[in-house]
Design a protein around this motif. Structure first.
Motif, PDB file in Angstrom:
ATOM      1  N   ALA A   1      21.013  -2.764  -2.235  1.00 19.27           N
ATOM      2  CA  ALA A   1      22.443  -3.002  -2.067  1.00 19.27           C
ATOM      3  C   ALA A   1      22.789  -3.524  -0.675  1.00 19.27           C
ATOM      4  N   ALA A   2      22.083  -3.065   0.353  1.00 18.61           N
ATOM      5  CA  ALA A   2      22.362  -3.503   1.722  1.00 18.61           C
ATOM      6  C   ALA A   2      21.845  -4.915   1.994  1.00 18.61           C
ATOM      7  N   LYS A   3      21.103  -5.481   1.056  1.00 16.15           N
ATOM      8  CA  LYS A   3      20.529  -6.825   1.163  1.00 16.15           C
ATOM      9  C   LYS A   3      19.553  -6.960   2.331  1.00 16.15           C
ATOM     10  N   ARG A   4      19.043  -5.837   2.832  1.00 19.53           N
ATOM     11  CA  ARG A   4      18.054  -5.861   3.906  1.00 19.53           C
ATOM     12  C   ARG A   4      16.669  -6.012   3.291  1.00 19.53           C
ATOM     13  N   LEU A   5      15.948  -7.047   3.677  1.00 18.52           N
ATOM     14  CA  LEU A   5      14.621  -7.295   3.151  1.00 18.52           C
ATOM     15  C   LEU A   5      13.656  -6.246   3.683  1.00 18.52           C
ATOM     16  N   ARG A   6      12.913  -5.633   2.799  1.00 18.54           N
ATOM     17  CA  ARG A   6      11.953  -4.601   3.172  1.00 18.54           C
ATOM     18  C   ARG A   6      10.565  -5.065   2.765  1.00 18.54           C
ATOM     19  N   ARG A   7       9.621  -4.896   3.693  1.00 19.46           N
ATOM     20  CA  ARG A   7       8.247  -5.308   3.404  1.00 19.46           C
ATOM     21  C   ARG A   7       7.297  -4.477   4.251  1.00 19.46           C
ATOM     22  N   GLU A   8       6.021  -4.526   3.877  1.00 14.86           N
ATOM     23  CA  GLU A   8       5.021  -3.781   4.639  1.00 14.86           C
ATOM     24  C   GLU A   8       4.949  -4.313   6.057  1.00 14.86           C
ATOM     25  N   ARG A   9       4.668  -3.408   6.957  1.00 13.78           N
ATOM     26  CA  ARG A   9       4.549  -3.789   8.360  1.00 13.78           C
ATOM     27  C   ARG A   9       3.072  -3.814   8.744  1.00 13.78           C
ATOM     28  N   PRO A  10       2.696  -4.750   9.604  1.00 13.45           N
ATOM     29  CA  PRO A  10       1.281  -4.853  10.001  1.00 13.45           C
ATOM     30  C   PRO A  10       0.846  -3.741  10.941  1.00 13.45           C
ATOM     31  N   MET A  11      -0.473  -3.622  11.110  1.00 10.88           N
ATOM     32  CA  MET A  11      -1.086  -2.709  12.079  1.00 10.88           C
ATOM     33  C   MET A  11      -0.805  -1.235  11.797  1.00 10.88           C
ATOM     34  N   GLY A  12      -0.594  -0.876  10.533  1.00  9.37           N
ATOM     35  CA  GLY A  12      -0.443   0.533  10.175  1.00  9.37           C
ATOM     36  C   GLY A  12       0.869   1.166  10.582  1.00  9.37           C
ATOM     37  N   ARG A  13       1.836   0.359  11.027  1.00  2.00           N
ATOM     38  CA  ARG A  13       3.139   0.931  11.378  1.00  2.00           C
ATOM     39  C   ARG A  13       3.827   1.430  10.113  1.00  2.00           C
ATOM     40  N   SER A  14       4.767   2.347  10.285  1.00  2.00           N
ATOM     41  CA  SER A  14       5.490   2.928   9.158  1.00  2.00           C
ATOM     42  C   SER A  14       6.084   1.834   8.279  1.00  2.00           C
ATOM     43  N   SER A  15       6.077   2.075   6.989  1.00  2.00           N
ATOM     44  CA  SER A  15       6.531   1.092   6.024  1.00  2.00           C
ATOM     45  C   SER A  15       7.759   1.612   5.288  1.00  2.00           C
ATOM     46  N   ASP A  16       8.709   0.734   5.019  1.00  2.00           N
ATOM     47  CA  ASP A  16       9.878   1.138   4.242  1.00  2.00           C
ATOM     48  C   ASP A  16       9.987   0.311   2.962  1.00  2.00           C
ATOM     49  N   VAL A  17       8.846  -0.065   2.405  1.00  6.52           N
ATOM     50  CA  VAL A  17       8.839  -0.842   1.167  1.00  6.52           C
ATOM     51  C   VAL A  17       9.351   0.026   0.013  1.00  6.52           C
ATOM     52  N   PRO A  18       9.808  -0.622  -1.056  1.00  8.51           N
ATOM     53  CA  PRO A  18      10.278   0.152  -2.191  1.00  8.51           C
ATOM     54  C   PRO A  18       9.125   0.832  -2.926  1.00  8.51           C
ATOM     55  N   VAL A  19       9.393   2.037  -3.375  1.00 12.87           N
ATOM     56  CA  VAL A  19       8.453   2.800  -4.195  1.00 12.87           C
ATOM     57  C   VAL A  19       9.181   3.113  -5.495  1.00 12.87           C
ATOM     58  N   THR A  20       8.513   2.884  -6.611  1.00 18.51           N
ATOM     59  CA  THR A  20       9.098   3.126  -7.927  1.00 18.51           C
ATOM     60  C   THR A  20       8.438   4.347  -8.557  1.00 18.51           C
ATOM     61  N   ILE A  21       9.259   5.285  -8.998  1.00 15.15           N
ATOM     62  CA  ILE A  21       8.771   6.472  -9.703  1.00 15.15           C
ATOM     63  C   ILE A  21       9.299   6.375 -11.131  1.00 15.15           C
ATOM     64  N   GLN A  22       8.399   6.344 -12.097  1.00 11.41           N
ATOM     65  CA  GLN A  22       8.813   6.317 -13.497  1.00 11.41           C
ATOM     66  C   GLN A  22       8.430   7.626 -14.156  1.00 11.41           C
ATOM     67  N   MET A  23       9.387   8.196 -14.892  1.00  8.18           N
ATOM     68  CA  MET A  23       9.156   9.441 -15.623  1.00  8.18           C
ATOM     69  C   MET A  23       9.624   9.244 -17.055  1.00  8.18           C
ATOM     70  N   ILE A  24       8.916   9.902 -17.971  1.00 10.33           N
ATOM     71  CA  ILE A  24       9.241   9.736 -19.381  1.00 10.33           C
ATOM     72  C   ILE A  24       9.258  11.101 -20.061  1.00 10.33           C
ATOM     73  N   ASP A  25      10.254  11.304 -20.913  1.00  3.76           N
ATOM     74  CA  ASP A  25      10.341  12.541 -21.698  1.00  3.76           C
ATOM     75  C   ASP A  25      11.533  12.432 -22.641  1.00  3.76           C
ATOM     76  N   GLU A  26      11.808  13.523 -23.343  1.00  9.29           N
ATOM     77  CA  GLU A  26      12.959  13.581 -24.233  1.00  9.29           C
ATOM     78  C   GLU A  26      14.247  13.517 -23.415  1.00  9.29           C
ATOM     79  N   LYS A  27      15.284  12.927 -24.009  1.00  7.01           N
ATOM     80  CA  LYS A  27      16.556  12.735 -23.323  1.00  7.01           C
ATOM     81  C   LYS A  27      17.097  14.034 -22.735  1.00  7.01           C
ATOM     82  N   GLU A  28      17.044  15.102 -23.472  1.00  5.37           N
ATOM     83  CA  GLU A  28      17.617  16.375 -23.022  1.00  5.37           C
ATOM     84  C   GLU A  28      16.908  16.899 -21.769  1.00  5.37           C
TER      85      GLU A  28
END
Length: 114
Positions: free
Chosen positions: A52-79
């Motif tokens: 939403a902030a339109k800020r481009l996020r990508r991995e940073r070189p040399m092992g610096r902290s990264s703020d790339v997107p991480v996706t968590i998918q979970m599946i189960d019954e609706k309830e």
């Protein structure tokens, strides 16, 4: 033999560097999902993205902290996911949560499950 069931999938998109109680947020979500008896969860790491902030996020070189997107998918019954959604809202301060109906199919060939 294939057996399919109608269930729901929750997809959460958060920044990799976000934490919850001192541990990575994505790890805390998956551990809480497991404790809550959710049928399954998977985490995938993006290599680049923006939100939403339109800020481009990508991995940073040399092992610096990264703020790339991480996706968590979970599946189960609706309830079960309805109940777990309350926990997610407590854990995620900012991010995207998508819910969608899906067909979950168990494929069995002989005695092995693929």
């Amino acid at each position: 033999m294939t057996e399919c069931t109608n269930v729901e999938r929750i997809t959460c998109i958060v920044d990799e560097d976000k934490t919850h109680n001192g541990e990575p947020l994505y790890r805390a979500i998956v551990e809480k999902a497991q404790e809550s008896g959710i049928a399954g969860a998977t985490v995938t790491k993006g290599i680049m993205g923006f939100g939403a902030a339109k800020r481009l996020r990508r991995e940073r070189p040399m092992g610096r902290s990264s703020d790339v997107p991480v996706t968590i998918q979970m599946i189960d019954e609706k309830e079960k996911l309805d109940t777990f959604s309350e926990t997610l809202c407590d854990m995620i301060q900012q991010g995207i949560i998508v819910r969608e109906p899906v067909a979950m199919c168990h494929i069995r060939c002989g005695d092995d499950i693929l």
